[in-house]
Scaffold this motif. Structure first.
Motif, PDB file in Angstrom:
ATOM      1  N   LEU A  29       0.842  -0.964   0.414  1.00 23.79           N
ATOM      2  CA  LEU A  29      -0.026  -0.060  -0.109  1.00 23.79           C
ATOM      3  C   LEU A  29       0.769   1.272  -0.007  1.00 23.79           C
ATOM      4  O   LEU A  29       2.021   1.246   0.406  1.00 23.79           O
TER       5      LEU A  29
ATOM      6  N   ARG B 212      -8.230  -3.104  -3.740  1.00 19.20           N
ATOM      7  CA  ARG B 212      -7.431  -2.284  -4.774  1.00 19.20           C
ATOM      8  C   ARG B 212      -7.494  -3.136  -6.085  1.00 19.20           C
ATOM      9  O   ARG B 212      -7.501  -2.777  -7.263  1.00 19.20           O
TER      10      ARG B 212
ATOM     11  N   ASN C  69      -5.610   4.697  -2.241  1.00 18.50           N
ATOM     12  CA  ASN C  69      -4.856   3.518  -2.414  1.00 18.50           C
ATOM     13  C   ASN C  69      -5.893   2.675  -3.266  1.00 18.50           C
ATOM     14  O   ASN C  69      -5.200   1.924  -4.491  1.00 18.50           O
ATOM     15  N   MET C  70      -6.896   2.559  -3.057  1.00 19.73           N
ATOM     16  CA  MET C  70      -7.919   1.805  -3.824  1.00 19.73           C
ATOM     17  C   MET C  70      -8.068   2.128  -5.121  1.00 19.73           C
ATOM     18  O   MET C  70      -8.560   1.507  -6.131  1.00 19.73           O
TER      19      MET C  70
ATOM     20  N   VAL D 236     -14.890   2.415  -6.089  1.00 17.72           N
ATOM     21  CA  VAL D 236     -14.219   2.404  -4.695  1.00 17.72           C
ATOM     22  C   VAL D 236     -15.348   2.307  -3.785  1.00 17.72           C
ATOM     23  O   VAL D 236     -15.144   1.626  -2.735  1.00 17.72           O
TER      24      VAL D 236
END
Ligand SMILES: Nc1ncnc2c1ncn2[C@@H]1O[C@H](COP(=O)(O)OP(=O)(O)OP(=O)(O)O)[C@@H](O)[C@H]1O
Ligand SMILES: [Mg+2]
Length: 366
Positions: free
Chosen positions: A88, A148, A97-98, A116
């Protein structure tokens, strides 16, 4: 969604003396959860990385659907990978991040937001979207790493030991969640682990590798009931199957001065070359026999687990020294009838629970 096909896929690292993955043939069905399992260094990660395009294929090919991707760059393979360390970005929030891979791919902002949000809902991460990874528990980080992969809506998920950073209890919980999630999304998944319990509980099918060579690929039940060779027999199941070799005699194999019955046909085939036969029996397939019957073993350790007990015992060498060596035997018993240390107990194998192997090829004899 898509199938995945390894067609004699081989990876030879520079300067290595043998391939890390040797002639791998594997067909993974559309929506299937396939687990690659085997001891450290057997080529699990290499196989996964070949599929991801992170490792060259020196011979053979790999297809996703009917597309040969052997030479395609990773970004053109439509796969998403979850790594052991999650990787991450520490300076980004969970949300960022995702969505990062989608942003790089030029996906519109509101579409990123939508995907997301959907993944966060599935993974129970809605309350954490604005946090950074360092403010999350290990299990939450693991779910962000999953998120992710999910937002990319790939044809194939690749997961390399994604649970190994979690403590034992969380690992059990999370493996159930991942398996359920995969079934719900029905995305073809290749999952790597060295843990045979994880493999058996999660996979639709499990592929067992050893030294870069596929040993067997089958459903968990079939691997357990009919291991193709002594390696798979010993690797799948805990405590492991007892595997011992002794001389073939009339009616069976002689062990510690007694005869363990082996069906005639199998005995003849297994012993054809050497006059010996290798037999396997799981701890739970053993039962105590009256004295005078069964194979005698001496109990060394009694392990009480509450629900059952395990006897760790030694199978003695034959009087005439004909057995190769003494062997350790593990027996599962009722906790209340467990024998005492130092005692000799006589064992027999429950009907239809004996596995027979050729002592030279180590292959199963049916
Ligand atoms: N980049 C590399 N260069 C040379 N040899 C490598 C490289 N990566 C892996 N190997 C070797 O290839 C073999 C297979 O490695 P791989 O990482 O696929 O094993 P693994 O099954 O994933 O093991 P583990 O359970 O320890 O992760 C090993 O013998 C390893 O030493
Ligand atoms: Mg690995």
């Amino acid at each position: 969604m898509a199938t995945v096909t390894f067609d004699s896929a081989t990876r030879m690292y520079p300067k290595a003396d043998r391939p890390a993955v040797d002639n791998l043939d594997l067909e993974i069905g559309d929506g299937e959860f396939l687990v690659l399992v085997g001891p450290s260094g057997c080529g699990k990660s290499t196989s996964l990385r070949m599929l991801a395009g992170l490792e060259e294929i020196d011979a053979g090919s790999i297809r996703i659907g009917d597309r040969d991707v052997s030479d395609a760059p990773p970004k053109d393979r439509d796969i998403a990978m979850v790594f052991q360390n999650y990787a991450l970005y520490p300076h980004m929030t969970v949300e960022q991040n995702m969505g990062f891979a989608l942003k790089i791919a030029g996906v519109a902002k509101d579409e990123i937001g939508r995907r997301v949000a959907e993944a966060a809902k599935i993974l129970d991460l809605e309350d954490y979207l604005l946090r950074r990874p360092k403010a999350l528990s290990g299990g939450q980080r693991q779910r962000v790493a999953m998120g992710r992969a999910i937002v990319r809506n790939p044809q194939v998920f690749l997961m390399d030991e994604p649970l190994s950073n979690l403590d034992a209890k969380l690992r059990v919980q999370t493996r159930t969640q991942i398996a359920a999630l995969q079934r719900r999304l029905a995305v073809t998944t290749v999952y790597v682990t060295h843990d045979q319990v994880e493999a058996m509980t999660m996979g639709d099918r499990v592929a067992v590798l050893r030294d870069g060579v596929l040993q067997q690929c089958d459903t968990p039940g079939a691997l357990y009931e009919r291991p193709a060779n002594t390696f798979v027999a010993g690797f799948i199941g805990s405590p492991a199957m007892n595997v011992v070799t002794g001389p073939a005699v009339d009616g069976g194999v002689r062990l510690a001065g007694a005869v363990l019955p082996v069906p005639r046909e199998k005995l003849a085939r297994a012993a054809a070359g050497t006059g010996r036969v290798t037999v396997g029996f799981r701890p739970e397939s053993l039962e105590t026999a009256p004295p005078g019957e069964g194979v005698p073993v001496v109990v060394n350790v009694v392990e009480q687990l509450g629900s059952d007990a395990f006897l760790y015992a030694t199978l003695g060498a034959d009087d005439d020294g004909d057995v190769l060596h003494t062997a350790d035997v593990v027996v599962r018993t009722e906790p209340r009838t467990a024998a005492a240390v130092g005692e000799t107990v006589h064992l027999r194998v429950r009907e239809d629970c004996l596995h027979v192997f050729d002592p030279v090829t180590q292959l199963r004899v049916d």
